[in-house]
Design an enzyme around this catalytic site. Sequence first.
Site, mmCIF file in Angstrom:
data_model
loop_
_atom_site.group_PDB
_atom_site.id
_atom_site.type_symbol
_atom_site.label_atom_id
_atom_site.label_comp_id
_atom_site.label_asym_id
_atom_site.label_seq_id
_atom_site.Cartn_x
_atom_site.Cartn_y
_atom_site.Cartn_z
ATOM 1 C CG ASP A 82 2.836 1.686 9.575
ATOM 2 O OD1 ASP A 82 3.107 1.836 8.368
ATOM 3 O OD2 ASP A 82 2.517 2.640 10.320
ATOM 4 C CE LYS A 132 -1.736 1.653 4.034
ATOM 5 N NZ LYS A 132 -1.521 3.085 4.296
ATOM 6 C CG ASN A 133 2.224 2.654 3.538
ATOM 7 O OD1 ASN A 133 1.057 2.959 3.217
ATOM 8 N ND2 ASN A 133 2.565 2.407 4.774
ATOM 9 N NE ARG A 159 -7.243 4.452 4.997
ATOM 10 C CZ ARG A 159 -6.348 5.088 5.762
ATOM 11 N NH1 ARG A 159 -6.628 5.342 7.013
ATOM 12 N NH2 ARG A 159 -5.199 5.466 5.271
ATOM 13 C CB CYS A 214 -5.885 9.959 10.898
ATOM 14 S SG CYS A 214 -4.216 9.410 11.179
ATOM 15 N NE ARG A 217 -0.354 10.337 9.769
ATOM 16 C CZ ARG A 217 -0.680 9.301 8.988
ATOM 17 N NH1 ARG A 217 -1.889 8.782 9.051
ATOM 18 N NH2 ARG A 217 0.194 8.816 8.133
#
Length: 415
Positions: free
Chosen positions: A304, A22-23, A396, A116, A121
Amino acid sequence: MSSYIIEGGNKLEGEVNISGSKNASLPIIAASILNSNITRLYNVPNIHDTQITLEILKILGCKVTKKSDKIIIDSRKMDKTEIPEELMRQMRSSVVLAGAIVGRFKNTKISYPGGCDIGSRPIDLHLTGFRRLGIEVEEESGYIKCKCEKIIGNTIQLDFPSVGATENIMLASVLAEGETIITNAAMEPEIVDLQNMLNKMGAKIKGAGTNIVQITGVKNLKEVSYTIMPDRIEAGTFLCAGAITGGKIKLNNVNPSHLTPILHKLEECGCKIETQKCFIKLEAPKKLKAVDIKTMPYPGFPTDMQSIFVAVLAVSKGTSIIVENIFENRYKYTNELKRMGAKITVEGKTAVIKGIRRFSGANVNSTDLRGGAALVIAGLAAKGKTTVNNIEYILRGYEKLDKKLSLLGAKITLA
Ligand code: EPZ
């Protein structure tokens, strides 16, 4: 909002194929704007965050076609430079689109991505970098406008090795005049993947993966085909699922060198790990041992994986100390783990975890992407039924998580 229903207690056994990262996908999809040509991407995970990013590209005038994990982006007719607020708000990491848009069109307007559930952030490092490149940045009433005649390469020192800021400055510098040098750059593997894709497109970048990245501006770029690297956090999540259930699993399509700190901690917990070029095998012990963890920028232990590993430590023998050094508010999920019986006390950046024998199934709510993943991992090992709500957060970042876990023997259904 949907939920996962999990019947805990099954050992996970068998093989799982890990999806693309994803990243790495998000900045690489953004990079397709730069070549005003065709970009073919393979191994793109079909998850909410990549879907949203592709939606934004379509709104900006790109033609996007998808065939399973292959994405074709034609950015020749792209003619807009403003990202709609409602889409910016859905996904803060769309801020890296700004670097690519302003890199090609010399202007953009985005809404402030906002925080978030893991922290405020901010994007001050992104905007300071843009200003150093000669880009005028105006912030007013929740919007950020960027414009310039041309982008001039410069030296940029990051106060913190921010992944997003490093990526954004790289994207904005590809077509600049002259050379940009980013010092104290983030060194994550996803940044190396972005450099490799950009260089294949005709950019001139070196040093990604170290703390000094050098971008020599070029005039033209060409069409490119690129395969996204495997998702190291999804891989870490499955390894923790195998560990917490006392299982024996094999992960395919992974790059073990991206997971070094996670593999070392799993071995410290008592797991047997075997790695080859593109697979990892894990065999869990009967009882896991407590370990201490400090999250750090790459190549340290990744933030993460903090919540997911805490779920494992909550049922390991002994007391573990966790220090979260990257985000200021990344322990919200621990309240939900406590509903399942976990013994965790949080003081600022530090969490102290006293291992319990076993989780009890409960009704719990995801608070963010990786916090939600931690609740799923806990449910796999819990006694009885666990319902994990608000799984939109999890969707997500994880592709077919329930199907992949079921193939390993987990009892998990989508409700
Ligand atoms: C990326 O977020 C990842 N997201 C995050 O993964 C990951 O946790 C994070 O890097 C750290 O590894 C994507 O790649 C899409 P940062 P990013 O900028 O770029 C502060 C997931 O679960 N900071 O490296 O937003 C910031 O507040 C997600 O997949 C500033 O102060 O992370 C944080 O404390 C979550 N000013 C620290 O730096 C800035 O301008 C690290 O942030 C930028 C960041």
